[in-house]
Design a protein around this motif. Structure first.
Motif, PDB file in Angstrom:
ATOM      1  N   ALA A 121      24.183  48.075  57.271  1.00  0.00           N
ATOM      2  CA  ALA A 121      24.296  47.078  58.345  1.00  0.00           C
ATOM      3  C   ALA A 121      24.552  47.749  59.689  1.00  0.00           C
ATOM      4  O   ALA A 121      23.983  47.349  60.710  1.00  0.00           O
ATOM      5  CB  ALA A 121      25.407  46.091  58.018  1.00  0.00           C
ATOM      6  N   LYS A 122      25.368  48.790  59.713  1.00  0.00           N
ATOM      7  CA  LYS A 122      25.672  49.496  60.967  1.00  0.00           C
ATOM      8  C   LYS A 122      24.452  50.247  61.490  1.00  0.00           C
ATOM      9  O   LYS A 122      24.194  50.272  62.689  1.00  0.00           O
ATOM     10  CB  LYS A 122      26.857  50.440  60.780  1.00  0.00           C
ATOM     11  CG  LYS A 122      28.168  49.689  60.616  1.00  0.00           C
ATOM     12  CD  LYS A 122      29.330  50.626  60.416  1.00  0.00           C
ATOM     13  CE  LYS A 122      30.602  49.803  60.233  1.00  0.00           C
ATOM     14  NZ  LYS A 122      31.781  50.630  60.077  1.00  0.00           N
ATOM     15  N   LYS A 149      21.297  49.473  60.868  1.00  0.00           N
ATOM     16  CA  LYS A 149      20.352  48.445  61.310  1.00  0.00           C
ATOM     17  C   LYS A 149      20.755  47.906  62.682  1.00  0.00           C
ATOM     18  O   LYS A 149      19.906  47.787  63.582  1.00  0.00           O
ATOM     19  CB  LYS A 149      20.310  47.314  60.282  1.00  0.00           C
ATOM     20  CG  LYS A 149      19.359  46.198  60.627  1.00  0.00           C
ATOM     21  CD  LYS A 149      19.387  45.143  59.525  1.00  0.00           C
ATOM     22  CE  LYS A 149      18.602  43.915  59.921  1.00  0.00           C
ATOM     23  NZ  LYS A 149      18.610  42.882  58.889  1.00  0.00           N
ATOM     24  N   ALA A 150      22.026  47.596  62.872  1.00  0.00           N
ATOM     25  CA  ALA A 150      22.507  47.073  64.159  1.00  0.00           C
ATOM     26  C   ALA A 150      22.270  48.090  65.275  1.00  0.00           C
ATOM     27  O   ALA A 150      21.835  47.730  66.376  1.00  0.00           O
ATOM     28  CB  ALA A 150      23.983  46.719  64.067  1.00  0.00           C
ATOM     29  N   ILE A 175      18.428  48.315  66.133  1.00  0.00           N
ATOM     30  CA  ILE A 175      18.001  47.172  66.946  1.00  0.00           C
ATOM     31  C   ILE A 175      18.550  47.308  68.363  1.00  0.00           C
ATOM     32  O   ILE A 175      17.839  47.050  69.344  1.00  0.00           O
ATOM     33  CB  ILE A 175      18.416  45.848  66.277  1.00  0.00           C
ATOM     34  CG1 ILE A 175      17.603  45.645  64.989  1.00  0.00           C
ATOM     35  CG2 ILE A 175      18.219  44.664  67.233  1.00  0.00           C
ATOM     36  CD1 ILE A 175      18.101  44.522  64.098  1.00  0.00           C
ATOM     37  N   ALA A 176      19.785  47.765  68.498  1.00  0.00           N
ATOM     38  CA  ALA A 176      20.369  47.974  69.827  1.00  0.00           C
ATOM     39  C   ALA A 176      19.597  49.030  70.600  1.00  0.00           C
ATOM     40  O   ALA A 176      19.339  48.863  71.805  1.00  0.00           O
ATOM     41  CB  ALA A 176      21.844  48.374  69.692  1.00  0.00           C
ATOM     42  N   TYR A 197      26.379  45.640  72.551  1.00  0.00           N
ATOM     43  CA  TYR A 197      25.644  45.358  71.313  1.00  0.00           C
ATOM     44  C   TYR A 197      26.563  45.068  70.118  1.00  0.00           C
ATOM     45  O   TYR A 197      26.101  45.032  68.985  1.00  0.00           O
ATOM     46  CB  TYR A 197      24.662  46.489  71.007  1.00  0.00           C
ATOM     47  CG  TYR A 197      23.579  46.549  72.053  1.00  0.00           C
ATOM     48  CD1 TYR A 197      22.577  45.585  72.096  1.00  0.00           C
ATOM     49  CD2 TYR A 197      23.590  47.522  73.043  1.00  0.00           C
ATOM     50  CE1 TYR A 197      21.600  45.612  73.068  1.00  0.00           C
ATOM     51  CE2 TYR A 197      22.611  47.554  74.023  1.00  0.00           C
ATOM     52  CZ  TYR A 197      21.623  46.596  74.032  1.00  0.00           C
ATOM     53  OH  TYR A 197      20.659  46.622  75.007  1.00  0.00           O
ATOM     54  N   HIS A 198      27.831  44.885  70.405  1.00  0.00           N
ATOM     55  CA  HIS A 198      28.816  44.494  69.381  1.00  0.00           C
ATOM     56  C   HIS A 198      28.843  45.466  68.200  1.00  0.00           C
ATOM     57  O   HIS A 198      28.868  45.050  67.041  1.00  0.00           O
ATOM     58  CB  HIS A 198      28.547  43.062  68.886  1.00  0.00           C
ATOM     59  CG  HIS A 198      28.392  42.081  70.001  1.00  0.00           C
ATOM     60  ND1 HIS A 198      29.444  41.666  70.785  1.00  0.00           N
ATOM     61  CD2 HIS A 198      27.292  41.460  70.491  1.00  0.00           C
ATOM     62  CE1 HIS A 198      29.004  40.814  71.697  1.00  0.00           C
ATOM     63  NE2 HIS A 198      27.704  40.681  71.549  1.00  0.00           N
ATOM     64  N   LEU A 199      28.839  46.749  68.533  1.00  0.00           N
ATOM     65  CA  LEU A 199      28.926  47.786  67.509  1.00  0.00           C
ATOM     66  C   LEU A 199      30.402  48.098  67.276  1.00  0.00           C
ATOM     67  O   LEU A 199      31.255  47.769  68.099  1.00  0.00           O
ATOM     68  CB  LEU A 199      28.139  49.022  67.943  1.00  0.00           C
ATOM     69  CG  LEU A 199      26.656  48.750  68.266  1.00  0.00           C
ATOM     70  CD1 LEU A 199      26.008  49.976  68.882  1.00  0.00           C
ATOM     71  CD2 LEU A 199      25.905  48.293  67.031  1.00  0.00           C
ATOM     72  N   SER A 200      30.724  48.737  66.165  1.00  0.00           N
ATOM     73  CA  SER A 200      32.135  48.853  65.790  1.00  0.00           C
ATOM     74  C   SER A 200      32.920  49.917  66.574  1.00  0.00           C
ATOM     75  O   SER A 200      33.973  49.618  67.115  1.00  0.00           O
ATOM     76  CB  SER A 200      32.264  49.079  64.289  1.00  0.00           C
ATOM     77  OG  SER A 200      31.533  50.207  63.899  1.00  0.00           O
ATOM     78  N   SER A 245      25.966  56.759  62.336  1.00  0.00           N
ATOM     79  CA  SER A 245      24.677  56.065  62.180  1.00  0.00           C
ATOM     80  C   SER A 245      23.563  56.823  62.884  1.00  0.00           C
ATOM     81  O   SER A 245      22.440  56.896  62.372  1.00  0.00           O
ATOM     82  CB  SER A 245      24.779  54.638  62.720  1.00  0.00           C
ATOM     83  OG  SER A 245      25.605  53.852  61.896  1.00  0.00           O
TER      84      SER A 245
END
Length: 160
Positions: free
Chosen positions: A91-92, A94-95, A98-99, A118-121, A129
């Motif tokens: 999921a990280k 992929k996010a 896309i970002a 992009y609301h990443l952790s 990643s």
């Protein structure tokens, strides 16, 4: 070793000539548009020109509208491949991918602004990643610039 792009003028002459040999026309602006969209990368230029040639009509020159149709077709042609690729990413990852597609090429993905936008952790999660996506040959790093080098994947992801 890296090859520099062939100059636009050379492409323009080559493409115009081959379209004319088939009784077809392509507008100079369309050639420039293709060249700029793919930053002079030969494989993508040839792929789009082949698509245009196949869909062209002797009655009407290919323009930017037709180029966009050809690009959309080429991107959609790879939809299953790209869907499969995304299912194999965390999921990280992929996010982040896309970002990266949404942000363009001149970004620092570990910066606080990028992570927040992009609301990443966290920066460390983004760094892990980035390494993983590089290991999978999905992104590349050019002097600190991380980007998706498959233009069709890039355009496909911008639709997500």
């Amino acid at each position: 070793m890296s090859l520099k792009p062939i100059p636009l003028e050379s492409y323009s002459s080559f493409i115009t000539y081959h379209f004319a040999q088939g009784g077809l026309q392509i507008e100079p602006e369309a050639i420039r548009y293709i060249y700029e969209k793919f930053e002079g990368t030969t494989w993508y230029i040839q792929k789009i020109c082949n698509e245009l040639y196949a869909m062209a009509s002797p009655d009407s020159p290919c323009g930017i509208k037709e180029v966009d149709i050809a690009i959309n077709y080429a991107v959609e042609e790879k939809d299953d491949t790209y869907q499969d690729l995304l299912t194999r990413l965390s999921a990280k990852q992929k996010a982040l991918l896309i970002a990266l597609a949404r942000s363009g090429k001149n970004v620092q993905p570990t910066s606080g602004d990028f992570i927040k936008k992009y609301h990443l952790s966290s920066a460390s999660a983004v760094q892990r990643s980035l390494y993983s996506l590089q290991d999978k040959d999905i992104i590349t790093n050019d002097n600190g610039r991380y980007y998706i080098y498959d233009y069709f994947l890039y355009y496909w992801l911008t639709r997500k």
